[in-house]
Design an enzyme around this catalytic site. Sequence first.
Site, PDB file in Angstrom:
ATOM      1  CB  CYS A  73      58.486 -11.494   0.501  1.00 56.60           C
ATOM      2  SG  CYS A  73      58.041 -11.110  -1.215  1.00 56.60           S
ATOM      3  CB  THR A  74      53.264 -14.457   0.107  1.00 61.95           C
ATOM      4  OG1 THR A  74      53.979 -15.099  -0.953  1.00 61.95           O
ATOM      5  CG2 THR A  74      51.847 -14.199  -0.325  1.00 61.95           C
TER       6      THR A  74
END
Length: 367
Positions: A73-74
Amino acid sequence: MSFRTLELFAGIAGISHGLRGISTPVAFVEINEDAQKFLKTKFSDASVFNDVTKFTKSDFPEDIDMITAGFPCTGFSIAGSRTGFEHKESGLFADVVRITEEYKPKIVFLENSHMLSHTYNLDVVVKKMDEIGYFCKWVTCRASIIGAHHQRHRWFCLAIRKDYEPEEIIVSVNATKFDWENNEPPCQVDNKSYENSTLVRLAGYSVVPDQIRYAFTGLFTGDFESSWKTTLTPGTIIGTEHKKMKGTYDKVINGYYENDVYYSFSRKEVHRAPLNISVKPRDIPEKHNGKTLVDREMIKKYWCTPCASYGTATAGCNVLTDRQSHALPTQVRFSYRGVCGRHLSGIWCAWLMGYDQEYLGYLVQYD
């Protein structure tokens, strides 16, 4: 019944742990070597593969009922770059789609940052899953609704193959809710060690298992109070057509997608009582790199959520700044429980996330 499951981006198999009795993990794909070691030890009958970009059905040519994926989910999270699917890691969703098309499982269960509830992100994930034959419904929630001492804010999506009629699930094990009210370990340890830093990282990469179970069972049954029931009956969720807002802040927090239309639904949420943690500045050292120093007591409703990056900075910052007050190692250091010079405990981070020491096994067996 129990779903034979392939868990992508598995970490320490938090999704499988959350769905124990519902899911039977038969294969994992995980690139982190420490996590791989844990998976091979904990799930000795399952196969472990290391690179989702190279993994294909030919590597594991068995029938799969469900694929789960907490893809990176960076590019979406507040802690990350917020560049969305343009970020290399978040772009790994394309591999989730590719592997789904190869296996054609009955169910796909996705987990990611709450930022996925923005329609410009839903337009990528949900519309693609719809295109390859899956009906999607999702919920966005914080971990504090299931009793956690932090507010991990996540998006969960249950995608059901359109030609599959869901069956009643008889939960095969006696799964119980994690107890955050008792047996809390110390939040700091005396020394920095590889084992402690590793567990901080693994906890930070992981999901909250009870939050997983809450979302999956609620979306599957239509009843968000069904998490610990032994029989899960498929149900429907009825929503209303979503009226799109102008601009980039349009969201469908809880919803589903059908016939090219977004629908939203409401549900009741009850959060655990705030902890109201006192965080106070202390004597300022002569040398520091802090900006915007905090000069007063701060009250934090909950602890910050563990994050993988804390594994390299377990001591926290030596001064309290507004920015660092949102980082768990520094928050702990300047709390009433913190001691300067000590380090954030990996065992405590795992406890915050809802993992008992029996599950973690050798990962918690260090001084």
